[in-house]
Design a protein around this motif. Structure first.
Motif, mmCIF file in Angstrom:
data_model
loop_
_atom_site.group_PDB
_atom_site.id
_atom_site.type_symbol
_atom_site.label_atom_id
_atom_site.label_comp_id
_atom_site.label_asym_id
_atom_site.label_seq_id
_atom_site.Cartn_x
_atom_site.Cartn_y
_atom_site.Cartn_z
ATOM 1 N N LEU A 235 0.818 -1.213 0.000
ATOM 2 C CA LEU A 235 0.000 0.000 0.000
ATOM 3 C C LEU A 235 0.854 1.267 0.000
ATOM 4 C CD1 LEU A 235 -2.818 -1.144 2.417
ATOM 5 C CD2 LEU A 235 -3.058 -0.626 -0.031
ATOM 6 N N GLN A 236 2.025 1.198 0.613
ATOM 7 C CA GLN A 236 2.919 2.350 0.584
ATOM 8 C C GLN A 236 3.448 2.603 -0.823
ATOM 9 O OE1 GLN A 236 4.568 2.355 5.128
ATOM 10 N NE2 GLN A 236 5.779 1.291 3.636
ATOM 11 N N ALA B 119 -9.296 -8.781 5.338
ATOM 12 C CA ALA B 119 -9.502 -8.890 6.787
ATOM 13 C C ALA B 119 -8.357 -8.226 7.560
ATOM 14 C CB ALA B 119 -9.634 -10.358 7.186
ATOM 15 N N ARG B 120 -7.152 -8.456 7.103
ATOM 16 C CA ARG B 120 -6.013 -7.881 7.809
ATOM 17 C C ARG B 120 -5.975 -6.361 7.650
ATOM 18 N NH1 ARG B 120 -1.173 -11.099 9.181
ATOM 19 N NH2 ARG B 120 -1.854 -13.250 9.413
ATOM 20 N N PHE B 121 -6.307 -5.878 6.453
ATOM 21 C CA PHE B 121 -6.355 -4.434 6.254
ATOM 22 C C PHE B 121 -7.392 -3.816 7.188
ATOM 23 C CE2 PHE B 121 -8.239 -0.625 4.521
ATOM 24 C CZ PHE B 121 -7.130 0.180 4.374
ATOM 25 N N LYS B 122 -8.557 -4.429 7.264
ATOM 26 C CA LYS B 122 -9.622 -3.909 8.126
ATOM 27 C C LYS B 122 -9.145 -3.845 9.574
ATOM 28 C CE LYS B 122 -14.372 -4.534 9.565
ATOM 29 N NZ LYS B 122 -15.536 -5.348 9.617
ATOM 30 N N ARG B 123 -8.467 -4.895 10.040
ATOM 31 C CA ARG B 123 -7.948 -4.917 11.412
ATOM 32 C C ARG B 123 -6.904 -3.813 11.616
ATOM 33 N NH1 ARG B 123 -3.440 -7.012 12.993
ATOM 34 N NH2 ARG B 123 -3.311 -8.544 11.316
ATOM 35 N N LEU B 124 -5.984 -3.685 10.673
ATOM 36 C CA LEU B 124 -4.945 -2.659 10.781
ATOM 37 C C LEU B 124 -5.550 -1.253 10.784
ATOM 38 C CD1 LEU B 124 -2.309 -4.218 8.363
ATOM 39 C CD2 LEU B 124 -2.063 -3.947 10.855
ATOM 40 N N GLU B 125 -6.586 -1.065 9.986
ATOM 41 C CA GLU B 125 -7.272 0.228 9.929
ATOM 42 C C GLU B 125 -7.991 0.502 11.248
ATOM 43 O OE1 GLU B 125 -9.678 2.499 6.456
ATOM 44 O OE2 GLU B 125 -10.449 0.525 7.003
ATOM 45 N N VAL C 217 -2.950 1.906 10.001
ATOM 46 C CA VAL C 217 -2.904 2.367 8.613
ATOM 47 C C VAL C 217 -4.096 3.272 8.330
ATOM 48 C CG1 VAL C 217 -4.160 0.386 7.667
ATOM 49 C CG2 VAL C 217 -2.620 1.640 6.198
ATOM 50 N N ARG C 218 -3.844 4.264 7.500
ATOM 51 C CA ARG C 218 -4.893 5.159 7.022
ATOM 52 C C ARG C 218 -4.500 5.567 5.605
ATOM 53 N NH1 ARG C 218 -5.427 10.413 10.289
ATOM 54 N NH2 ARG C 218 -4.137 11.293 8.679
ATOM 55 N N ILE C 219 -5.401 5.413 4.674
ATOM 56 C CA ILE C 219 -5.131 5.763 3.279
ATOM 57 C C ILE C 219 -5.524 7.221 3.064
ATOM 58 C CG2 ILE C 219 -5.638 5.222 0.863
ATOM 59 C CD1 ILE C 219 -4.193 2.939 2.375
ATOM 60 N N LEU C 220 -4.605 8.002 2.498
ATOM 61 C CA LEU C 220 -4.879 9.399 2.224
ATOM 62 C C LEU C 220 -4.050 9.875 1.042
ATOM 63 C CD1 LEU C 220 -2.279 11.198 3.578
ATOM 64 C CD2 LEU C 220 -3.335 10.244 5.593
ATOM 65 N N HIS D 142 15.046 17.692 1.720
ATOM 66 C CA HIS D 142 15.853 16.712 0.986
ATOM 67 C C HIS D 142 15.263 15.312 1.060
ATOM 68 C CE1 HIS D 142 18.930 19.690 0.309
ATOM 69 N NE2 HIS D 142 18.801 20.027 1.586
ATOM 70 N N LYS D 143 14.556 15.026 2.128
ATOM 71 C CA LYS D 143 13.927 13.719 2.258
ATOM 72 C C LYS D 143 12.697 13.857 3.135
ATOM 73 C CE LYS D 143 14.683 8.936 3.649
ATOM 74 N NZ LYS D 143 15.658 7.960 4.125
ATOM 75 N N LEU D 144 11.619 13.268 2.672
ATOM 76 C CA LEU D 144 10.373 13.249 3.421
ATOM 77 C C LEU D 144 9.801 11.858 3.252
ATOM 78 C CD1 LEU D 144 8.154 14.772 4.987
ATOM 79 C CD2 LEU D 144 7.159 15.373 2.784
ATOM 80 N N ARG D 145 9.669 11.110 4.331
ATOM 81 C CA ARG D 145 9.243 9.723 4.228
ATOM 82 C C ARG D 145 8.057 9.465 5.130
ATOM 83 N NH1 ARG D 145 12.975 5.341 6.598
ATOM 84 N NH2 ARG D 145 11.734 5.855 8.382
ATOM 85 N N PHE D 146 7.053 8.820 4.578
ATOM 86 C CA PHE D 146 5.887 8.391 5.339
ATOM 87 C C PHE D 146 5.740 6.884 5.213
ATOM 88 C CE2 PHE D 146 4.791 12.804 4.314
ATOM 89 C CZ PHE D 146 4.564 13.277 5.592
ATOM 90 N N THR D 147 6.841 6.188 5.052
ATOM 91 C CA THR D 147 6.800 4.748 4.848
ATOM 92 C C THR D 147 7.605 4.048 5.938
ATOM 93 O OG1 THR D 147 8.745 4.841 3.407
ATOM 94 C CG2 THR D 147 6.579 4.993 2.341
ATOM 95 N N LEU D 148 7.384 2.751 6.055
ATOM 96 C CA LEU D 148 8.172 1.953 6.982
ATOM 97 C C LEU D 148 9.611 1.922 6.503
ATOM 98 C CD1 LEU D 148 5.833 -1.128 7.445
ATOM 99 C CD2 LEU D 148 6.326 0.624 9.136
#
Length: 155
Positions: free
Chosen positions: A17-18, A41-47, A52-55, A142-148
């Motif tokens: 998803l990232q 099912a796992r996405f729903k649990r994580l949400e 996790v939040r999709i934006l 120089h760097k902006l990260r919103f990922t694992l």
């Protein structure tokens, strides 16, 4: 709700998803070689756990906010919580954290121009409980990260 430590499958879903937040559960399942129902099912649990939040991420510089700065705020101990709540409500504030060391609060702000940045830092200085304020003007990101990070165990 308690958050369980994500396992390898959860981390794989997050990584997919990232890479593309619009990727379908079917595509993710195919790539991870697991059933689509498992992904769903796992996405729903994580949400539900707030993991996790999709934006959509909009580039503020391309939208006319050309001044980005960090405000390092020293707060009177009894005013910390109130200042935090006040600042988090301001639309110019994109990031706010409590810190230990050089300042009590680190506040990232985005403004359209120098005048707006000047006015904003003056507003902060006038807040009751602000003992001092230092401004660091960010001239280039120089760097902006919103990922694992890669070290999350997902290959």
């Amino acid at each position: 709700m308690a958050t369980a430590s994500p396992d390898r499958i959860d981390l794989g879903i997050l990584q997919e998803l990232q890479a593309d937040g619009r990727r379908s559960f079917r595509e993710i399942a195919r790539h991870l070689r697991i059933p689509e129902a498992t992904v769903r099912a796992r996405f729903k649990r994580l949400e539900e756990q707030g993991v996790v939040r999709i934006l959509a991420f909009a580039d503020p510089f391309k939208l006319g906010n050309t001044k980005m700065a960090l405000l390092l705020v020293d707060a009177a101990p009894e005013a910390h919580e109130r200042l935090m709540r006040t600042l988090e409500a301001w639309p110019e504030v994109s990031y706010l954290s409590t810190t230990i060391g050089e300042a009590d609060l680190c506040v990232q702000v985005m403004c359209r121009d120098d005048d707006a940045l000047w006015a904003l830092q003056q507003r902060v200085r006038k807040l009751s409980g602000v003992e001092s304020l230092r401004l660091l003007w960010e001239i280039k990101v120089h760097k902006l990260r919103f990922t694992l990070p890669a070290s999350s165990g997902v290959e």
